[in-house]
Scaffold this motif. Structure first.
Motif, PDB file in Angstrom:
ATOM      1  N   ASN A   1       0.226   4.026   1.148  1.00  0.00           N
ATOM      2  CA  ASN A   1       0.128   4.651   2.476  1.00  0.00           C
ATOM      3  C   ASN A   1       1.096   4.001   3.458  1.00  0.00           C
ATOM      4  OD1 ASN A   1      -2.002   6.369   1.678  1.00  0.00           O
ATOM      5  ND2 ASN A   1      -2.949   6.191   3.700  1.00  0.00           N
TER       6      ASN A   1
ATOM      7  N   ARG B   1     -11.096   3.464   3.548  1.00  0.00           N
ATOM      8  CA  ARG B   1     -11.554   3.836   4.896  1.00  0.00           C
ATOM      9  C   ARG B   1     -12.284   2.687   5.541  1.00  0.00           C
ATOM     10  NH1 ARG B   1     -15.771   7.097   4.664  1.00  0.00           N
ATOM     11  NH2 ARG B   1     -15.685   7.631   6.858  1.00  0.00           N
TER      12      ARG B   1
ATOM     13  N   ASP C   1     -15.331  11.070  -0.270  1.00  0.00           N
ATOM     14  CA  ASP C   1     -15.583  10.359  -1.532  1.00  0.00           C
ATOM     15  C   ASP C   1     -15.867  11.380  -2.620  1.00  0.00           C
ATOM     16  OD1 ASP C   1     -15.482   8.097  -0.036  1.00  0.00           O
ATOM     17  OD2 ASP C   1     -17.586   7.538  -0.293  1.00  0.00           O
TER      18      ASP C   1
ATOM     19  N   TRP D   1      -9.034  -1.409  -1.300  1.00  0.00           N
ATOM     20  CA  TRP D   1      -9.189  -0.498  -2.451  1.00  0.00           C
ATOM     21  C   TRP D   1      -8.713  -1.242  -3.694  1.00  0.00           C
ATOM     22  CZ3 TRP D   1     -11.790   3.830  -3.242  1.00  0.00           C
ATOM     23  CH2 TRP D   1     -11.527   4.583  -4.386  1.00  0.00           C
TER      24      TRP D   1
ATOM     25  N   GLY E   1      -3.499   9.525   1.309  1.00  0.00           N
ATOM     26  CA  GLY E   1      -3.479   8.469   0.296  1.00  0.00           C
ATOM     27  C   GLY E   1      -4.655   8.655  -0.644  1.00  0.00           C
ATOM     28  N   ILE E   2      -4.358   8.719  -1.927  1.00  0.00           N
ATOM     29  CA  ILE E   2      -5.402   9.043  -2.904  1.00  0.00           C
ATOM     30  C   ILE E   2      -5.477   7.961  -3.981  1.00  0.00           C
ATOM     31  CG2 ILE E   2      -6.125  10.746  -4.645  1.00  0.00           C
ATOM     32  CD1 ILE E   2      -4.947  12.892  -2.874  1.00  0.00           C
ATOM     33  N   GLY E   3      -6.678   7.492  -4.217  1.00  0.00           N
ATOM     34  CA  GLY E   3      -6.922   6.532  -5.298  1.00  0.00           C
ATOM     35  C   GLY E   3      -7.920   7.135  -6.268  1.00  0.00           C
TER      36      GLY E   3
ATOM     37  N   ARG F   1      -5.672  -0.031   0.675  1.00  0.00           N
ATOM     38  CA  ARG F   1      -6.624   0.108   1.779  1.00  0.00           C
ATOM     39  C   ARG F   1      -7.548   1.287   1.571  1.00  0.00           C
ATOM     40  NH1 ARG F   1      -3.800   1.767   5.969  1.00  0.00           N
ATOM     41  NH2 ARG F   1      -1.655   1.591   5.244  1.00  0.00           N
TER      42      ARG F   1
ATOM     43  N   TYR G   1      -2.674   5.498  -7.828  1.00  0.00           N
ATOM     44  CA  TYR G   1      -2.597   5.164  -6.403  1.00  0.00           C
ATOM     45  C   TYR G   1      -1.344   5.847  -5.866  1.00  0.00           C
ATOM     46  CZ  TYR G   1      -4.831   1.358  -8.901  1.00  0.00           C
ATOM     47  OH  TYR G   1      -5.587   0.647  -9.787  1.00  0.00           O
ATOM     48  N   PHE G   2      -1.532   6.851  -5.033  1.00  0.00           N
ATOM     49  CA  PHE G   2      -0.344   7.504  -4.483  1.00  0.00           C
ATOM     50  C   PHE G   2      -0.618   8.086  -3.097  1.00  0.00           C
ATOM     51  CE2 PHE G   2      -1.104  12.116  -4.858  1.00  0.00           C
ATOM     52  CZ  PHE G   2      -2.216  12.143  -5.689  1.00  0.00           C
TER      53      PHE G   2
ATOM     54  N   SER H   1       0.871  -1.177   0.000  1.00  0.00           N
ATOM     55  CA  SER H   1       0.000   0.000   0.000  1.00  0.00           C
ATOM     56  C   SER H   1       0.905   1.223   0.000  1.00  0.00           C
ATOM     57  CB  SER H   1      -0.875  -0.031   1.264  1.00  0.00           C
ATOM     58  OG  SER H   1      -1.221   1.278   1.667  1.00  0.00           O
TER      59      SER H   1
ATOM     60  N   ILE I   1     -10.033   9.114  -0.571  1.00  0.00           N
ATOM     61  CA  ILE I   1      -8.852   9.589   0.168  1.00  0.00           C
ATOM     62  C   ILE I   1      -8.782   8.846   1.500  1.00  0.00           C
ATOM     63  CG2 ILE I   1      -7.745  11.619   1.214  1.00  0.00           C
ATOM     64  CD1 ILE I   1      -9.639  13.320  -0.612  1.00  0.00           C
TER      65      ILE I   1
END
Ligand code: BTN
Length: 278
Positions: A46, A74, A132, A79, A160-162, A72, A88-89, A44, A143
């Motif tokens: 994160n 929330r 969201d 994810w 962490g943002i997807g 991952r 994914y970062f 991950s 996030i």
């Protein structure tokens, strides 16, 4: 994996590997994107950003991966992180905020993310509290904020943002197909991951600057303008309680304000918000 093999693998999926050199050279930011840690795959982003933070890495570094095998979300969810199609970062931040204000970081990031999405598709994005990002009522990005604080200060925040970018509906697992979407689904074409990432890091840098310089009062109205659920009846599932009522907005700490069915105004700090039929 060697660069050639990466190209081949990505091409099989109709994509190409991220070209970070094209971003780094052209990034107009004050603080974010100082260094990119790129991974073909990782547990991950994160988790890795936390490992860097704990060993003293400075603010602004980015951990980015083509694929996560333990991505991952929330509330302990996973994810979906298929390779080469999405973003994914995780960003490492060290804000000068009191720990009680840590949730403001998530709301600030949601505004930046909604601004970026709005720059790429005609369809207006909406925010479902707390983080969201929705397009046409379906989730396009999320996030996951994780932080480490002592009594007086935030030591670090990992944002962490997807983002579901080039993720065709037929490749989405059935478990999320009804609730999720992607920019490609909404925009009807594929998008450059590099262009989106560059713009997003710049928007995050700008909104982070606004939060630090002018405080949350300068971010809250922008968040409220994207708020999808104002005036809507919702059910909020918290760890130890479920309440229903009308969502009225957010307060100065980013808590969701809810007029419960018994007329009492409640502040919700963490939970899952489910819109109910009006
Ligand atoms: C959510 O909406 O539940 C939050 C999703 C956050 C997903 C991103 S993908 C990059 C970063 N690494 C993770 O493991 N999660 C976040």
């Amino acid at each position: 994996m060697r660069a050639n093999d990466r190209e081949k693998k990505a091409a099989e999926l109709g994509n190409s590997p991220l070209r970070l050199d094209s971003i780094q050279g052209a990034l107009a930011t004050k603080r974010l994107g100082t260094k990119f840690h790129y991974f073909e795959e990782i547990d991950s982003t994160n988790s890795h950003a936390r490992r860097l933070a704990e060993t003293g890495a400075p603010e602004g570094e980015v951990v980015i991966a083509e694929r996560q095998f333990e991505g991952r979300g929330r509330l302990g969810r996973s994810w979906e992180s298929p390779p080469y199609s999405n973003l994914y970062f995780s960003l490492l931040l060290r804000p000068a905020l009191a720990p009680v204000h840590a949730p403001q970081m998530t709301l600030m990031a949601a505004v930046a993310l909604a601004d970026t999405v709005a720059a790429f598709v005609v369809e207006p994005p909406a925010i479902k509290w707390p983080n969201d990002i929705l397009l046409q009522g379906r989730k396009v990005a999320g996030i996951l904020t994780e932080s480490s604080c002592d009594a007086k200060r935030i030591e670090f925040v990992i944002l962490g943002i997807g983002v579901n970018l080039n993720f065709p509906r037929e490749r989405m697992p059935e478990t999320i197909r009804d609730r999720a979407t992607s920019l490609m689904e909404v925009g009807g074409k594929s998008f450059s991951r590099e262009n989106f990432l560059r713009r997003l890091i710049q928007d995050l840098d700008r909104c982070y600057g606004i939060l630090e310089d002018f405080g949350f009062d300068a971010i809250a109205p922008r968040w409220e303008a994207y708020f999808a659920l104002r005036g809507r009846r919702v059910r909020v599932e918290m760890v130890d309680e479920v309440i229903s009522g009308t969502a009225t907005g957010i307060d100065g700490d980013g808590a969701l304000l809810l007029e419960a069915e018994d007329g009492v105004l409640r502040r919700v700090l963490a939970g899952d918000v489910i819109p109910l039929g009006d």
